[in-house]
Design an enzyme around this catalytic site. Structure first.
Site, PDB file in Angstrom:
ATOM      1  N   TRP A   1     130.658  24.301 -86.017  1.00  0.00           N
ATOM      2  CA  TRP A   1     131.255  22.901 -86.483  1.00  0.00           C
ATOM      3  C   TRP A   1     130.354  21.861 -86.194  1.00  0.00           C
ATOM      4  O   TRP A   1     130.640  20.785 -85.977  1.00  0.00           O
ATOM      5  CB  TRP A   1     132.452  22.640 -85.374  1.00  0.00           C
ATOM      6  CG  TRP A   1     133.332  24.057 -85.201  1.00  0.00           C
ATOM      7  CD1 TRP A   1     133.837  24.788 -86.045  1.00  0.00           C
ATOM      8  CD2 TRP A   1     133.588  24.397 -83.970  1.00  0.00           C
ATOM      9  NE1 TRP A   1     134.385  25.549 -85.518  1.00  0.00           N
ATOM     10  CE2 TRP A   1     134.298  25.663 -84.110  1.00  0.00           C
ATOM     11  CE3 TRP A   1     133.243  24.013 -82.512  1.00  0.00           C
ATOM     12  CZ2 TRP A   1     134.907  26.421 -83.020  1.00  0.00           C
ATOM     13  CZ3 TRP A   1     133.800  24.854 -81.540  1.00  0.00           C
ATOM     14  CH2 TRP A   1     134.612  25.940 -81.637  1.00  0.00           C
ATOM     15  N   GLY A   2     129.078  21.879 -86.247  1.00  0.00           N
ATOM     16  CA  GLY A   2     127.783  20.996 -86.169  1.00  0.00           C
ATOM     17  C   GLY A   2     127.525  20.517 -84.847  1.00  0.00           C
ATOM     18  O   GLY A   2     126.741  19.802 -84.716  1.00  0.00           O
TER      19      GLY A   2
ATOM     20  N   ASP B   1     137.032  21.449 -88.065  1.00  0.00           N
ATOM     21  CA  ASP B   1     137.756  21.945 -89.279  1.00  0.00           C
ATOM     22  C   ASP B   1     138.350  20.521 -89.771  1.00  0.00           C
ATOM     23  O   ASP B   1     138.979  19.505 -89.497  1.00  0.00           O
ATOM     24  CB  ASP B   1     139.030  22.614 -88.501  1.00  0.00           C
ATOM     25  CG  ASP B   1     138.452  23.740 -88.107  1.00  0.00           C
ATOM     26  OD1 ASP B   1     137.328  24.283 -87.973  1.00  0.00           O
ATOM     27  OD2 ASP B   1     139.439  24.537 -87.479  1.00  0.00           O
TER      28      ASP B   1
ATOM     29  N   ASP C   1     132.552  32.514 -86.026  1.00  0.00           N
ATOM     30  CA  ASP C   1     132.965  31.113 -85.425  1.00  0.00           C
ATOM     31  C   ASP C   1     132.582  31.024 -83.891  1.00  0.00           C
ATOM     32  O   ASP C   1     131.691  31.648 -83.453  1.00  0.00           O
ATOM     33  CB  ASP C   1     134.517  31.402 -85.155  1.00  0.00           C
ATOM     34  CG  ASP C   1     135.369  29.804 -85.517  1.00  0.00           C
ATOM     35  OD1 ASP C   1     134.822  28.879 -85.439  1.00  0.00           O
ATOM     36  OD2 ASP C   1     136.420  30.033 -86.292  1.00  0.00           O
TER      37      ASP C   1
END
Length: 668
Positions: free
Chosen positions: A228-229, A249, A188
């Site tokens: 998350w791009g 998300d 993450d």
């Protein structure tokens, strides 16, 4: 015989030998099979789709977050692993059991090794990994690229736990995960973001640490990058990570599942040049079976993720799911679309009416496509798919509905059916492959450059790469089209150095001549690349918007998708960020869903020209004039390269039409 002489000799006899092979065995029966001995004598065949090799499919499994958030322990994980097996989901392909955030409370010993709470994990993490493996499944675990994990910044069901990231311990933690027996790790970005780390540099450092850890342990970890791009990973993550998140998300803690984020994550995951040969864009975990999801919406969700070739990580409580949910998750024909061994992504090929969209995915075999007819509107509507848009000939093709698992007959030219509001119809189509062009390597290079690869129109093309890999593991090389980003391609073993197979990629080519360059990857033995076959997917075709003064193209910087990004001039490369479709509604569309837009409905000189979700607004409509200017329909102002500049990075604006060259454009 020297390699150069051998190449020349084999090319002289190739046509005759292939003719013999065709008569002897029937080319149509050779899909993904070993060739007969006579074929090996020709040594280096032209790239043809009938010699495809299967690649690693997108991961399938279950992840803990969407149902349990931080409340996980050995009982929860064992229960879900048991249910994957007893429900039949494991047999359907759901193999990974992934522990998300919450498994670790952040303690390390004096040597920096992770210490876990054995009240939550009796016997430690190796014990839970062993249990998962005992069920015939694979085990996944979670960490963060920074010093702190997401549970520190965004606690859910447990108090914030500090020091749950891996920064400063990259190789140490990856070795630990491998020695515990884990097969997969999600990394993450909460800590990375808070610390201001660079996404590309950090994740490439982690990938190198994973390789170093594997050299010590003999085990491999699938790497799931989860930033998350935000760092545009579709430009650099391929072949460093196995999958990478392309958006934020799809579901937050205590949030009800909704269409808005589902659609956003689907759209932002469509980065077709990055996805191939076992590497995947990841639009996030599934919401199928969660509270608030109807059966129809569950099927829609699966259709979107399947046409995208996305990882399928279920997030529902498998132990308590309904039979209906299980049947949706395990529909074999839908999963076959997702898991197709060619490993490509679906692309949008038509939108005749706003929000009535057609997506096509090239499947393994010859003349095989998956098609999704996607109705984003609030009313049922007919949607038509044309065979020519998919790269098939207009000849009759057979159609099958993947959800109902029934045949829909044979149809010439196209197929039309009604699609309910906010729903999709998922089809498979068997037709006749359109013609393509083959380019043979005439050099002795293992990783050659193919010049003058021509295209009749700018757009996304299917590129089959013929190669040999006589080793026992996949080899890597990069592919680069003209001045675009280069991508790592995996080349699985072909059995011998003289056995040739093909893998496929989707590439964006400019109209006219293109250069397709292969290069060796440091630390990897290069495959022997022999030929490429290029075939159009005409529904993706568009045009470059070339400035009259600069000769440069209207461009979206670094392939970004972010609304509000200002368009600019840049060297023309044929990239998807430089390919615009001129719709019948007067729009100039890039990426299939972003319109060239006058910022904030601006009507004054200097208004920024940006990209934005297509809305049908007048500020997104343009008129092409006979003098080469493009006027915005809302303001009447001209598309202008600011300050009459011609350099890379020059921003595009609106300005009073003055006839100067910096306001003249050619769509080509």
């Amino acid at each position: 015989m020297s390699r150069t002489v051998a190449r020349s000799w084999t090319r002289r006899i190739t046509a005759r030998l292939l003719a013999v092979v065709l008569l002897a065995v029937g080319l149509a029966t050779l899909d993904r099979q070993e060739p007969p001995a006579s074929a090996a004598l020709s040594a280096e065949p032209a790239a043809v789709s009938t010699s495809q090799i299967g690649v690693t499919p997108p991961p399938m499994g279950w992840a803990s977050w969407n149902s349990f958030f931080s409340s996980i322990d050995h009982n929860v994980i064992k229960q879900q692993a048991d249910a994957l097996v007893s429900s039949g989901m494991a047999d359907a392909g759901y193999k990974y059991v992934n522990l998300d955030d919450g498994w670790w409370q952040g303690q390390r010993d004096a040597n920096g090794n992770i210490v876990v709470d054995e009240d939550l994990w009796p016997g430690g993490m190796k014990a839970i990994a062993d249990y998962i493996h005992s069920k015939g499944l694979k085990a996944g675990i979670y960490t963060d690229a920074g010093k702190q994990g997401c549970g520190y910044y965004f606690p859910t069901t447990r108090p914030a736990a500090p020091n749950t990231g891996m920064e400063g311990h990259y190789q140490q933690d990856l070795e630990t995960f491998q020695r515990w027996g884990f097969d997969y790790v999600k990394i993450d970005w909460c800590g990375g973001r808070e610390e201001g780390l660079n996404q590309e540099a950090t994740y490439k450092q982690i990938a190198a640490a994973n390789e170093a850890a594997s050299a010590e342990t003999g085990r491999k970890l699938v790497l799931s990058f989860c930033e998350w791009g935000t760092g545009l990973p579709w430009n650099w993550a391929t072949g460093h990570g196995d999958l990478w998140r392309t958006s934020h998300d799809v579901l937050l803690h205590q949030e009800t599942p909704g269409l808005t984020k589902m659609y956003r994550n689907f759209d932002e995951a469509l980065q077709p040049a990055a996805q191939h040969t076992g590497y995947y864009n990841d639009p996030d975990m599934l919401m199928v079976g969660l509270n608030g999801m109807t059966a129809a919406r569950n099927r829609l969700h699966m259709s979107l993720w399947s046409i995208a070739g996305a990882p399928l990580l279920a997030g529902n409580n498998v132990a308590t799911m309904t039979t209906e949910t299980r049947d949706i998750l395990t529909n074999p024909e839908v999963l076959a679309v997702n898991q197709d061994p060619r490993g490509l992504q679906g692309v949008k090929v038509a939108e005749d009416t706003r929000n009535l969209q057609v997506y096509g995915k090239v499947l393994s075999g010859t003349g095989k496509r998956a098609v999704m007819l996607f109705n984003r509107t609030g009313s049922a509507a007919n949607i038509t798919v044309r065979w020519a848009d998919l790269g098939l000939t207009p000849a009759s093709a057979s159609v099958r509905n993947a959800w109902t698992r029934t045949n829909a007959g044979s149809h010439a030219t196209s197929y039309t059916t009604s699609v309910p509001a906010n729903d999709a119809v998922l089809l498979t189509v068997s037709g006749t492959e359109a013609s393509g062009s083959t380019y043979e390597d005439t050099t002795t290079a293992a990783t050659p450059t193919f010049g003058n690869v021509t295209a009749g129109a700018a757009g996304t093309k299917l590129v089959d790469i013929t190669y040999a890999n006589g080793g026992s593991t996949a080899r890597k090389a990069t592919i680069q089209v003209s001045g675009q980003y280069s991508y790592r391609v995996a080349f699985p073993p072909t059995g011998s150095a003289t056995t040739y197979r093909t893998v496929s990629v989707l590439a964006h080519l400019a109209k006219g001549a293109n250069t397709v360059k292969f290069a060796a990857v440091s630390g990897s033995t290069a495959p022997d690349v022999d030929a490429v076959r290029v075939q159009g997917i005409p529904g993706t075709n568009g045009a470059a918007l070339v400035g009259g003064a600069s000769g440069r193209c209207a461009d979206v910087d670094k392939n970004t998708y972010i609304n509000g990004t200002q368009a600019q001039l840049w060297d023309c490369s044929g990239g998807r960020n430089e390919t615009f479709t001129q719709t019948s509604r007067g729009e100039l569309v890039v990426y299939g869903n972003k319109c060239l837009d006058a910022d904030n409905n601006g009507t004054t000189n200097g208004t920024k020209v940006i990209i934005w979700d297509c809305t049908g607004g007048t500020n997104q409509k343009w008129t092409a004039n006979s003098n080469g200017t493009l006027t915005n329909n809302l303001s009447g102002l001209c598309l202008d390269a600011s300050n009459a500049a011609t350099a890379n990075g020059t921003k595009l604006i609106l300005w009073t039409c003055n006839g100067q060259a910096n306001q003249r454009w050619t769509l080509t």
